[in-house]
Design a protein around this motif. Structure first.
Motif, PDB file in Angstrom:
ATOM      1  N   THR A  77      45.251 -38.779  43.468  1.00  0.00           N
ATOM      2  CA  THR A  77      43.982 -38.518  43.357  1.00  0.00           C
ATOM      3  C   THR A  77      43.085 -39.849  43.577  1.00  0.00           C
ATOM      4  O   THR A  77      43.491 -40.876  43.077  1.00  0.00           O
ATOM      5  N   PRO A 116      43.277 -25.278  36.335  1.00  0.00           N
ATOM      6  CA  PRO A 116      43.030 -26.412  36.697  1.00  0.00           C
ATOM      7  C   PRO A 116      44.245 -26.966  37.452  1.00  0.00           C
ATOM      8  O   PRO A 116      45.408 -26.561  37.149  1.00  0.00           O
ATOM      9  N   SER A 117      43.748 -28.046  38.317  1.00  0.00           N
ATOM     10  CA  SER A 117      45.001 -28.828  39.018  1.00  0.00           C
ATOM     11  C   SER A 117      44.427 -29.981  39.553  1.00  0.00           C
ATOM     12  O   SER A 117      43.322 -30.118  39.688  1.00  0.00           O
ATOM     13  N   MET A 118      45.449 -30.940  40.157  1.00  0.00           N
ATOM     14  CA  MET A 118      44.899 -31.996  40.867  1.00  0.00           C
ATOM     15  C   MET A 118      45.791 -31.984  42.021  1.00  0.00           C
ATOM     16  O   MET A 118      47.086 -31.707  42.258  1.00  0.00           O
ATOM     17  N   GLU A 142      52.517 -29.925  40.183  1.00  0.00           N
ATOM     18  CA  GLU A 142      51.572 -29.520  39.372  1.00  0.00           C
ATOM     19  C   GLU A 142      52.006 -28.730  37.988  1.00  0.00           C
ATOM     20  O   GLU A 142      53.149 -28.084  38.325  1.00  0.00           O
ATOM     21  N   TYR A 144      49.978 -26.516  35.889  1.00  0.00           N
ATOM     22  CA  TYR A 144      49.430 -25.252  35.675  1.00  0.00           C
ATOM     23  C   TYR A 144      49.767 -24.021  36.534  1.00  0.00           C
ATOM     24  O   TYR A 144      49.550 -23.082  36.341  1.00  0.00           O
ATOM     25  N   SER A 145      49.936 -24.489  37.801  1.00  0.00           N
ATOM     26  CA  SER A 145      50.098 -23.488  39.035  1.00  0.00           C
ATOM     27  C   SER A 145      51.565 -23.416  39.593  1.00  0.00           C
ATOM     28  O   SER A 145      51.687 -24.251  40.159  1.00  0.00           O
TER      29      SER A 145
END
Length: 288
Positions: A77, A116-118, A142, A144-145
């Motif tokens: 990020t 939610p993710s990044m 990741e 959540y996904s």
């Protein structure tokens, strides 16, 4: 001769009691092992809104705490912060060995509406070790996904296949110049990090699946060192506020099959409370 690789999701230095302390991360790392290579995940800069964090540049702070290591930062990020500053979040590699080549590969981030993710990264460094050149990758998939995680697993496999292909290339480096005359990208590989999947998951099975074309597959180093033994939990061991259920395993070190015979030991340090994750230590031995 042994090569020791430590992998640890440090949760920006936040311990089980909620206090952020990079000095503790450094001292605990040294207590666990005199590691030759250290792979870290969840390193931050410019994020004072993270619990307990002051927003300082942890990439620089950790490099300063390990002055005898080459410090390699990989921000997954990288977004705008206040006053022209950047907000960074990602991984690091600290290496005592010479660094021949560095790669920063952003992993797939398909849209997952409502989840939610990044952005995630595979931070790769080919190191000149006593066992020969080894490509070490620090990564964090990741949470959540599942869709994103599966895509990231496939990309990590593609990167491994790509690197082996580079090493098999017949192009002579003496025939090219400037940036085309690049340092080697090793075929022998160590892939370490927080994968956010468990040993019985689809993602784990896909990570260790065979390749076509004789590409050495990834092997779970724990399974090689401890055949038939269950993985020691690496998450939720001490921090019961974030992880109230039974502890489980999401942190692994995989090695390419051509290194699997050199795996001497893998152990999890279950004692430290300096993060919500437990560190994993791989020891490779030199054959005689």
């Amino acid at each position: 001769m042994h090569v020791k690789v430590l992998s640890w999701n440090i949760q920006w230095g936040r311990g089980a009691e909620g206090r952020v302390d990079l000095d503790r991360i450094a001292s605990e790392t040294r207590r666990i092992a005199d590691a030759d290579v250290i792979c870290l995940q969840e390193v931050s800069a410019g994020y004072p809104d993270l619990p307990g964090c002051d927003g300082s540049d942890q990439f620089a702070a950790l490099a300063a705490r390990f002055p005898d290591y080459h410090a390699i930062a990989g921000a997954a990020t990288d977004v705008a912060g206040p006053s022209m500053l950047r907000r960074l979040f990602g991984n690091m590699i600290l290496s005592r060995y010479p660094v021949l080549r560095i790669g920063r590969q952003l992993l797939p981030w398909p849209s997952s509406p409502g989840v939610p993710s990044m952005q995630r990264i595979a931070l790769e460094a080919t190191l000149d070790t006593p066992l020969g050149p080894i490509r070490v990758t620090s990564t964090h998939l990741e949470y959540y996904s599942l869709e994103q995680r599966l895509a990231q697993v496939q990309r990590l496999r593609e990167l491994h296949k790509e690197a082996v292909g580079h090493m098999r290339s017949t192009v002579s480096l003496q025939q090219v110049s400037a940036p085309f005359m690049a340092a080697p990208r090793a075929a022998a590989a160590i892939l370490a990090g927080d994968f956010n999947f468990t040993p019985d998951s689809q993602e784990f099975s896909e990570m260790t699946a065979l390749f076509d074309g004789g590409i050495p597959p990834y092997v779970d180093a724990w399974g090689r060192a401890h055949p038939g033994a269950a993985h020691v939990p690496t998450l939720g061991v001490h921090d019961k506020q974030q992880w109230p259920g039974p502890p489980f395993t999401t942190d692994f070190i995989f090695v390419s099959e051509d290194l699997a015979g050199l795996v001497d030991d893998v152990r999890v340090d279950s004692a430290t409370t300096a993060s919500d994750h437990q560190p994993v230590l791989l020891t490779l031995r030199q054959t005689t």
